[in-house]
Design an enzyme around this catalytic site. Sequence first.
Site, PDB file in Angstrom:
ATOM      1  N   THR A  29       0.831  -1.210   0.000  1.00 42.08           N
ATOM      2  CA  THR A  29       0.000   0.000   0.000  1.00 42.08           C
ATOM      3  C   THR A  29       0.865   1.259   0.000  1.00 42.08           C
ATOM      4  O   THR A  29       0.338   2.363  -0.004  1.00 42.08           O
ATOM      5  CB  THR A  29      -0.894   0.044   1.255  1.00 42.08           C
ATOM      6  OG1 THR A  29      -0.045   0.055   2.410  1.00 42.08           O
ATOM      7  CG2 THR A  29      -1.817  -1.147   1.322  1.00 42.08           C
ATOM      8  N   ARG A  30       2.185   1.084   0.034  1.00 37.56           N
ATOM      9  CA  ARG A  30       3.051   2.272   0.077  1.00 37.56           C
ATOM     10  C   ARG A  30       3.112   2.986  -1.262  1.00 37.56           C
ATOM     11  O   ARG A  30       3.580   4.114  -1.341  1.00 37.56           O
ATOM     12  CB  ARG A  30       4.479   1.885   0.494  1.00 37.56           C
ATOM     13  CG  ARG A  30       4.654   1.616   1.980  1.00 37.56           C
ATOM     14  CD  ARG A  30       6.081   1.244   2.322  1.00 37.56           C
ATOM     15  NE  ARG A  30       6.520   0.086   1.577  1.00 37.56           N
ATOM     16  CZ  ARG A  30       7.467   0.099   0.655  1.00 37.56           C
ATOM     17  NH1 ARG A  30       8.108   1.211   0.388  1.00 37.56           N
ATOM     18  NH2 ARG A  30       7.791  -1.001   0.006  1.00 37.56           N
ATOM     19  N   LEU A  31       2.708   2.302  -2.332  1.00 30.49           N
ATOM     20  CA  LEU A  31       2.877   2.875  -3.671  1.00 30.49           C
ATOM     21  C   LEU A  31       1.541   2.956  -4.406  1.00 30.49           C
ATOM     22  O   LEU A  31       0.652   2.119  -4.175  1.00 30.49           O
ATOM     23  CB  LEU A  31       3.843   1.996  -4.483  1.00 30.49           C
ATOM     24  CG  LEU A  31       5.249   1.826  -3.888  1.00 30.49           C
ATOM     25  CD1 LEU A  31       6.014   0.732  -4.620  1.00 30.49           C
ATOM     26  CD2 LEU A  31       6.012   3.142  -3.949  1.00 30.49           C
TER      27      LEU A  31
END
Length: 537
Positions: free
Chosen positions: A283-285
């Site tokens: 979910t970081r990108l």
Amino acid sequence: MRLEIRMSRQENTEVLVIGAGLAGMSAALEADKAGSEVIIAVSSTLCSGSSFYPGTWGLGMVAPQDEEDKKNFVEVITEVGCGMNDIRLSEVLIDHIGEDIEALEEMGVTFKKPETSAYDETLIPCFDRKYRKWYGYLFETAKPAFKDRIESSAIKVLEHTEIFKIIPFKNHYLALAFWNGEVIGIAAKSVVIATGGIGGLYEHRLNTDDITGAGQAMAFDLGCELVNVEFMQFIPGFIEPSYKTIINERALKLAQILSKDGRIIIDDLEVLDERSGHGPFTTRLPSQKFDIEIFEEYLRTGEDKCVKMQYKVSNMSQEGLMIRDYFKWLKEKKKVDASEDIFILPFMHAANGGIKIDEKAATTVPGIFAAGEVTGGMHGADRIGGLSTANGLVFGKIAGREASKYAKKMDPVAAEEQSINIDSIHIVEGHDAVDEIRKLMYRYGSIIRTEKGLECALEAIDAMEKQIREGEECDLKQGLMVTHSILMAKILLKSMLLRKESRGSHYRKDYPEQSEDYDKALIMFKDEKGEIGYKWR
Ligand SMILES: Cc1cc2nc3c(=O)[nH]c(=O)nc-3n(C[C@H](O)[C@H](O)[C@H](O)COP(=O)(O)OP(=O)(O)OC[C@H]3O[C@@H](n4cnc5c(N)ncnc54)[C@H](O)[C@@H]3O)c2cc1C
């Protein structure tokens, strides 16, 4: 209920190592070197588990470039792990990789290494920031090297021996195992748990069938704490043809993703380009869209064959070596032509969390050590590629040494037992509870997690457990498999429910942002009533 189990025989040893992947074999060799009597018990054979995943040449491992690089490496682990790692463990890991790889080379293991020292972007490990030292250990030399070393040692190997319960007993531990249709006992002064990840809890997984999550369940039951279990890696794989074939993420930029009836799901070049830079979902990108859209389609249709991938093969000649090699491998080894429709879904791949250990691989229970993917803490919410194999190697060796030290302080193992009482459950005959749990976990506890879905899965598992407890008695082995699966599924679902945010590999659709309220690791433990308790660190 209490169940009396008769043992057909009992083995006694100083150090018992459970599992024979990289972590288990490294632990056993190290404990033997330290002068301890050692047994390895493994449910399959030596050189098994994810460490020797069949059908491929070997696995990647990364090490820091030099002393200076170590600090940067730990910083990147922390950044990628969204602060969920225990920095002391990450430091130990990075500090030892180089020397432990050298020791493998001395043992006769050979590695694929870059042919030139020229900068090659494709060798930057997944989620890492820069090129460090990349090694690919080759199964063809690793297997004979480990086997020869173990055969020429005093280690006793018990293959096809599946440990299902570890009991503190008098002045030692007694591990109960299924072997050849019988139950045997192995008494040991100290135990190293190295049973790998939790893939067996998920319907679609890349792991081999011996990776069940039983090690985490047994450890929890004994009183060990678990950490970061809500964080795990899912990577896209083939549903059809050639079920379980891994997608090389680098080739995703050549793909378009369609629904079964040809509706475009993803053709956004920016998303595909970014997604081709990492294997696991994160979910970081912004590329999270790729996995989320695919999974939404799966939830909408309820069908496994709901999303197809088409490669634009005409562009292939312009692509780099890694991509061309991948398509060649697909054709030759998997008999898949890149021009055909390929149905895909995310597959469970590896756990980032597990049994909580300290720098000496000690769990929170004296005499119980753990190493490899069964543990957590050195990685955080996302893990850098190549650090899971390295983790097994480094902490496997530490666990072996420390378990040996511990065993030396203990009195000899007490006399043999004929039978033992354990808590077990009744299960409904013919009721395939494990398959049902795997389906629930995949649907509600993989890519898209919501309060409603997680609670629905927990309720279904509670109902299943109640029904099972009221049912007829059945096969002990199956019953224990169900017991472990129910326990681990509940622990995972509860952890996912408690983390009301999205962070790294953990995506909560109802809480899509990372929140500083959750800048803390979640620890699960068995409370004084025997229930699943938790605390934040
Ligand atoms: C397809 C695939 C590719 C991967 N690629 C990479 C990569 O390139 N780089 C990287 O760093 N990581 C990679 N990983 C992850 C990495 O392979 C694993 O995390 C690591 O090898 C785990 O090592 P381990 O020794 O802890 O466990 P494993 O190698 O999984 O070994 C577990 C052992 O425990 C035994 N066992 C399990 N339960 C019991 C029981 N109840 N009783 C007795 N024995 C038991 C099993 O039979 C096995 O011998 C990959 C994983 C997969 C599935």
